[in-house]
Design a protein around this motif. Structure first.
Motif, PDB file in Angstrom:
ATOM      1  N   CYS A  28       0.849  -1.187   0.000  1.00  0.00           N
ATOM      2  CA  CYS A  28       0.000   0.000   0.000  1.00  0.00           C
ATOM      3  C   CYS A  28       0.891   1.246   0.000  1.00  0.00           C
ATOM      4  N   PRO A  29       0.534   2.258  -0.793  1.00  0.00           N
ATOM      5  CA  PRO A  29       1.313   3.493  -0.757  1.00  0.00           C
ATOM      6  C   PRO A  29       1.146   4.217   0.578  1.00  0.00           C
ATOM      7  N   CYS A  41      -4.103  -0.824  -1.917  1.00  0.00           N
ATOM      8  CA  CYS A  41      -3.167  -1.936  -1.717  1.00  0.00           C
ATOM      9  C   CYS A  41      -3.265  -2.884  -2.906  1.00  0.00           C
ATOM     10  N   TYR A  43      -0.414  -3.368  -5.250  1.00  0.00           N
ATOM     11  CA  TYR A  43       0.897  -3.558  -5.866  1.00  0.00           C
ATOM     12  C   TYR A  43       1.557  -4.822  -5.316  1.00  0.00           C
ATOM     13  N   CYS A  49       5.138  -0.393  -6.246  1.00  0.00           N
ATOM     14  CA  CYS A  49       4.321   0.563  -5.509  1.00  0.00           C
ATOM     15  C   CYS A  49       4.975   1.940  -5.487  1.00  0.00           C
ATOM     16  N   CYS A  59       6.680   1.486   0.711  1.00  0.00           N
ATOM     17  CA  CYS A  59       5.248   1.253   0.841  1.00  0.00           C
ATOM     18  C   CYS A  59       5.022   0.317   2.025  1.00  0.00           C
TER      19      CYS A  59
END
Length: 113
Positions: A28-29, A41, A43, A49, A59
């Motif tokens: 998640c970034p 979320c 990636y 990410c 991330c």
């Protein structure tokens, strides 16, 4: 006891019915202020990410990889321990203490085979 069996059956149905969740992205970034953007979320790697979202730092990991260390998992609500129980009996003893359930770890691969 009947509720425990029903809960175990329900959890297994959910695991079988939603396999796409298990293959969803794990990273998640994170905003510059440190907030995790849990709605994104999607990636599969930290590098992807960071590259796509322009995140300066790393991330956040949303779904840690499944444990392959032991053949049994102790499930307690949304919490699971899948790296400790080598036999069903020890898992079941702990499950009774913690009001949990023991299930077979689907990710375990026996090194002898």
């Amino acid at each position: 006891m009947q509720a425990r069996k029903l809960f175990t059956a329900l959890m297994l149905c959910v695991a079988i019915g939603f396999p796409q969740y298990a293959s969803a992205g794990r990273f998640c970034p994170v905003t510059d202020s440190g907030a995790i953007r849990i709605d994104e979320c999607k990636y599969s790697t930290n590098e992807e990410c960071k590259r796509v979202t322009g995140t300066k730092g790393d991330c956040a990991v949303d779904q840690p990889p499944a444990s392959t260390k032991a053949p049994f998992c102790l499930i307690m609500g949304a919490f699971e321990v899948c790296d400790k129980y080598q036999d069903y009996e020890s898992c079941e003893v702990e499950a009774k203490k913690r009001l949990g359930n023991c299930v077979i770890n689907p990710y375990y691969k026996n090194p002898d085979k």
